[in-house]
Design a protein around this motif. Structure first.
Motif, mmCIF file in Angstrom:
data_model
loop_
_atom_site.group_PDB
_atom_site.id
_atom_site.type_symbol
_atom_site.label_atom_id
_atom_site.label_comp_id
_atom_site.label_asym_id
_atom_site.label_seq_id
_atom_site.Cartn_x
_atom_site.Cartn_y
_atom_site.Cartn_z
ATOM 1 N N PRO A 193 0.824 -1.218 0.000
ATOM 2 C CA PRO A 193 0.000 0.000 0.000
ATOM 3 C C PRO A 193 0.854 1.262 0.000
ATOM 4 N N HIS A 194 0.317 2.316 -0.590
ATOM 5 C CA HIS A 194 0.979 3.617 -0.577
ATOM 6 C C HIS A 194 0.707 4.320 0.751
ATOM 7 N N SER A 195 1.641 5.166 1.136
ATOM 8 C CA SER A 195 1.428 5.995 2.323
ATOM 9 C C SER A 195 0.659 7.246 1.915
ATOM 10 N N ALA A 196 0.196 7.990 2.911
ATOM 11 C CA ALA A 196 -0.527 9.235 2.636
ATOM 12 C C ALA A 196 0.376 10.202 1.876
ATOM 13 N N TYR A 197 1.644 10.248 2.246
ATOM 14 C CA TYR A 197 2.593 11.132 1.566
ATOM 15 C C TYR A 197 2.735 10.752 0.092
ATOM 16 N N LYS A 257 12.331 17.051 -2.684
ATOM 17 C CA LYS A 257 12.557 17.866 -1.488
ATOM 18 C C LYS A 257 11.446 18.902 -1.317
ATOM 19 N N GLN A 258 11.049 19.508 -2.425
ATOM 20 C CA GLN A 258 9.990 20.510 -2.352
ATOM 21 C C GLN A 258 8.655 19.869 -1.957
ATOM 22 N N LEU A 259 8.379 18.688 -2.492
ATOM 23 C CA LEU A 259 7.161 17.979 -2.108
ATOM 24 C C LEU A 259 7.170 17.664 -0.611
ATOM 25 N N ALA A 260 8.319 17.241 -0.101
ATOM 26 C CA ALA A 260 8.428 16.891 1.319
ATOM 27 C C ALA A 260 8.206 18.109 2.204
ATOM 28 N N THR A 261 8.784 19.252 1.830
ATOM 29 C CA THR A 261 8.586 20.442 2.659
ATOM 30 C C THR A 261 7.136 20.910 2.604
ATOM 31 N N GLU A 262 6.509 20.811 1.435
ATOM 32 C CA GLU A 262 5.096 21.198 1.329
ATOM 33 C C GLU A 262 4.209 20.260 2.150
ATOM 34 N N TRP A 263 4.535 18.968 2.137
ATOM 35 C CA TRP A 263 3.761 18.001 2.916
ATOM 36 C C TRP A 263 3.866 18.308 4.408
ATOM 37 N N GLN A 264 5.044 18.667 4.858
ATOM 38 C CA GLN A 264 5.240 18.978 6.272
ATOM 39 C C GLN A 264 4.490 20.241 6.684
ATOM 40 N N PRO A 299 -7.465 13.915 3.686
ATOM 41 C CA PRO A 299 -7.921 13.164 2.501
ATOM 42 C C PRO A 299 -6.890 12.136 2.022
ATOM 43 N N TYR A 300 -5.622 12.481 2.132
ATOM 44 C CA TYR A 300 -4.569 11.567 1.704
ATOM 45 C C TYR A 300 -4.438 10.403 2.683
ATOM 46 N N GLU A 301 -4.655 10.685 3.966
ATOM 47 C CA GLU A 301 -4.617 9.618 4.966
ATOM 48 C C GLU A 301 -5.780 8.655 4.777
ATOM 49 N N GLU A 302 -6.921 9.184 4.361
ATOM 50 C CA GLU A 302 -8.071 8.316 4.090
ATOM 51 C C GLU A 302 -7.805 7.428 2.881
ATOM 52 N N LYS A 303 -7.177 7.997 1.848
ATOM 53 C CA LYS A 303 -6.812 7.190 0.679
ATOM 54 C C LYS A 303 -5.827 6.095 1.083
#
Length: 99
Positions: free
Chosen positions: A31-35, A60-67, A76-80
Motif C-alpha cells: 500500500p501507498h502511504s498518505a505522503y 525535497k519541495q514535495l516533502a517540505t510542502e507536505w510537512q 484526505p490523503y490519509e483516508e486514501k
C-alpha cells in the motif's frame, strides 16, 4: 585514500555474501502511504511551475510542502492510504489462501 580501500577490502573478506530473495510477481503490491498519494497528485504541478528542477529537488519541495500541510489538509490523503491498506490486506489474505 589507499588506506580506506585496504580497510574496505579487509572488511569485505570478513562479511557474508547475501543472496536476494526473488519476488513473487503474483503477490499484491504494497500500500501507498498518505505522503505518496500527495506526492503523486502534486508532482506534476511542481514540475510545471518549476521546469528547471531535477527529480531530487522536486522530491525535497514535495516533502517540505507536505510537512507544512495542516492535519486537516492531510486527512484526505490519509483516508486514501487507509483504503489502500485495506485493499492490500484483503488481497494479501486471498494470496496467502492460494499459496
Amino acid at each position: 585514500m589507499a588506506e580506506e580501500t585496504k580497510r574496505a577490502a579487509a572488511a569485505g573478506s570478513r562479511s557474508r555474501v547475501r543472496t536476494m530473495k526473488s519476488k513473487d510477481k503474483d503477490a499484491p503490491k504494497r500500500p501507498h502511504s498518505a505522503y505518496m498519494f500527495y506526492a503523486n497528485e502534486n508532482r506534476s504541478k511542481i514540475r510545471e511551475a518549476n521546469p528547471g528542477l531535477k527529480s531530487p529537488e522536486i522530491g525535497k519541495q514535495l516533502a517540505t510542502e507536505w510537512q507544512r500541510l495542516s492535519p486537516a489538509e492531510q486527512r484526505p490523503y490519509e483516508e486514501k492510504a487507509a483504503k489502500d491498506k485495506e485493499r492490500y490486506e484483503t488481497q494479501m489474505a486471498a494470496y496467502k489462501k492460494q499459496g
